[in-house]
Design a protein around this motif. Structure first.
Motif, PDB file in Angstrom:
ATOM      1  N   ARG A  23       0.838  -0.852   0.242  1.00 59.16           N
ATOM      2  CA  ARG A  23      -0.003  -0.075   0.027  1.00 59.16           C
ATOM      3  C   ARG A  23       1.156   0.744  -0.400  1.00 59.16           C
ATOM      4  NH1 ARG A  23      -4.664   0.327  -1.325  1.00 59.16           N
ATOM      5  NH2 ARG A  23      -6.197  -1.878  -0.361  1.00 59.16           N
ATOM      6  N   ASP A  35      -9.184  -8.173   6.584  1.00 57.24           N
ATOM      7  CA  ASP A  35     -10.409  -7.661   7.235  1.00 57.24           C
ATOM      8  C   ASP A  35     -12.221  -7.273   7.111  1.00 57.24           C
ATOM      9  OD1 ASP A  35      -7.532  -6.877   8.846  1.00 57.24           O
ATOM     10  OD2 ASP A  35      -7.349  -5.013   7.946  1.00 57.24           O
ATOM     11  N   ASP A  40      -6.293  -6.573   3.241  1.00 64.79           N
ATOM     12  CA  ASP A  40      -7.446  -5.652   3.027  1.00 64.79           C
ATOM     13  C   ASP A  40      -8.727  -6.845   3.319  1.00 64.79           C
ATOM     14  OD1 ASP A  40      -6.748  -3.439   3.243  1.00 64.79           O
ATOM     15  OD2 ASP A  40      -5.832  -4.037   1.462  1.00 64.79           O
ATOM     16  N   ASN A  52     -14.701  -3.557   0.316  1.00 55.76           N
ATOM     17  CA  ASN A  52     -13.888  -2.651   0.532  1.00 55.76           C
ATOM     18  C   ASN A  52     -14.645  -2.479   2.034  1.00 55.76           C
ATOM     19  OD1 ASN A  52     -13.826   0.504   1.368  1.00 55.76           O
ATOM     20  ND2 ASN A  52     -13.213   0.162  -0.777  1.00 55.76           N
ATOM     21  N   ILE A  55      -9.884  -5.457  -3.754  1.00 56.64           N
ATOM     22  CA  ILE A  55      -8.926  -5.269  -3.322  1.00 56.64           C
ATOM     23  C   ILE A  55      -8.071  -4.442  -2.953  1.00 56.64           C
ATOM     24  CG2 ILE A  55      -9.589  -6.312  -1.004  1.00 56.64           C
ATOM     25  CD1 ILE A  55     -10.331  -2.509  -0.738  1.00 56.64           C
TER      26      ILE A  55
END
Ligand code: PEP
Ligand code: MG
Length: 401
Positions: free
Chosen positions: A85, A339, A336, A308, A331
């Motif tokens: 990221r 999560d 991600d 998302n 994503i």
């Protein structure tokens, strides 16, 4: 020991014959992981950005690889994904491409598991992972963006909800797929297959409902357990924002009519699963439909949520859907995706881990589903890139018992 010593990226073929990104991650103590990015055709408007593979590879080599090699540990997935990221520097992976990001993220996870000598699902899920195996939703008839001149509804999905084992479930879906072919032949309907291996006959949705309904009943009788079915409507693909209507081959439906139509289908066919029944921007309509049929069926957001957590939080606040599709490449990283699954489970939403229409031999999603105790996985019924995941599930179950 899991310090990353090399990241290699290359273009390989996906199941549609398009190029995709494959990543190898190597570690200090000889750990190795290889993974490849899948690719969607009916992509959601809010997905992370897939760049042309050669551009994604060049950008990842420039920005991400130097920050990983000699710097990050493959065994620390959150660190690897945070580096990806940071190296990308955008919200949607438009610099290095979500295809490079997800390939590296998944390859790092496999390298981390390799160093431990543990299967990937064990590395991802840990000792306290659940004991359950996901029910596979198998695409047996389809059209939409996945096949020309076929059904409006993108996917008719067999759902062997009563299967005593994952192996029984996988074979049941293949049997439904075969039975559909027999029923089409009886009706003299010629047909080929769509991108995911589902039959893609040139029939209307009403006839597809009849055939799939009959096929699941016949196979259920044969195998002696309950098989139901569900849909991926992929309604965003048929929604015309200007007129506010859903465009079917036999006419249009406004939003209220679409809600009514889907609710009637849920009742008539006892559908256990309805994915993207409404447009990806219409949380309110999703909430209304969930309110009506959410006790009877899963209302799943794919293009709506795009894996998302921000969009899922909005859905939770507004009561839109009760299930989320999980596609890691939507994503960009496994962190991600994890999560999103955790947030879903905490809020009573069922996560459904999913393939894409353009796939590879990669089996990461089978491990992800088992690691997170996801109740469902959607990864086709037949075809090599689909059976790669289904057979991996059978192997995981075999090893775990
Ligand atoms: C698997 C799907 O198709 P695609 O990969 O084309 O988005 C889907 O819409 O759920
Ligand atoms: Mg979908």
């Amino acid at each position: 020991m899991t310090l990353i010593t090399d990241v290699r990226l290359r273009r390989t073929l996906d199941s549609r014959g398009n190029p995709t990104v494959e990543a190898d991650v190597l570690t200090e103590s000889g750990g190795f992981g290889r993974a490849a990015a899948p690719s969607g055709a009916s992509t959601g408007e809010y997905e992370a950005v897939e760049r042309p593979p050669s551009e994604a590879i060049a950008a990842a080599r420039e920005h991400a690889v130097p920050r990983l090699v000699g710097e990050a540990y493959a065994g620390n997935q959150r660190e690897v994904d945070a580096v990806l990221r940071g190296a990308d520097g955008t919200d949607d992976f438009s610099e290095i491409g979500a295809n490079s990001a997800v390939a590296i993220s998944m390859a790092a996870a496999k390298a981390g598991a390799d160093v431990l000598g543990a299967p990937l699902f064990q590395h991802l899920g840990g000792t306290f992972r659940g004991e359950n195996f996901p029910i596979p939703l198998g695409n047996v008839v389809g059209g939409g963006e996945h096949a020309a001149d076929a059904t409006d509804i993108q996917e008719f999905l067999a759902a062997p909800v009563g299967a005593p084992s994952v192996e029984d479930a996988v074979f049941a879906n293949a049997a439904v797929h075969e039975t559909v072919a027999d029923l089409l032949e009886e009706r003299d309907i010629p047909c080929g297959k769509g991108d995911e291996g589902a039959w893609a006959p040139s029939i209307d949705d009403a006839e597809a409902f009849e055939i799939v309904d009959e096929a699941v009943s016949l196979v259920a009788e044969e195998v002696g357990f309950d098989i139901e079915f569900g849909l991926d409507v992929a309604a965003a693909e048929m929604y015309d924002a200007e007129s506010g209507t859903y465009e079917y081959s036999d006419g249009s439906r406004d939003t209220d009519e679409q809600i009514e139509y889907i609710a009637d289908l849920v009742d008539e066919y006892d559908l256990v699963y309805v994915e993207d029944p409404l447009d990806e921007n219409d949380y309110d309509a999703f909430a209304e439909l969930t309110n009506r049929v959410g006790d009877e069926t899963l209302v799943c957001g794919d293009d709506l949520f795009v894996t998302n957590t921000d969009r899922l939080r909005e859905g939770i606040d507004r009561g839109a859907a009760n299930s989320i599709l999980i596609k890691p490449n939507q994503i960009g990283t496994l962190t991600d995706a994890f999560d999103a699954i955790e947030l879903a489970i905490e809020n009573g939403y069922d996560p459904v881990v999913s393939h894409r229409s353009g796939e590879t031999e990669d089996t990461t999603i089978a491990h992800l589903a088992v690691a997170t105790d996801a109740p469902f996985i959607k990864t086709g019924a037949v075809g090599g890139e689909r059976t790669a995941k289904l057979n991996e599930l059978i192997r995981i179950a075999d090893d775990a018992t």
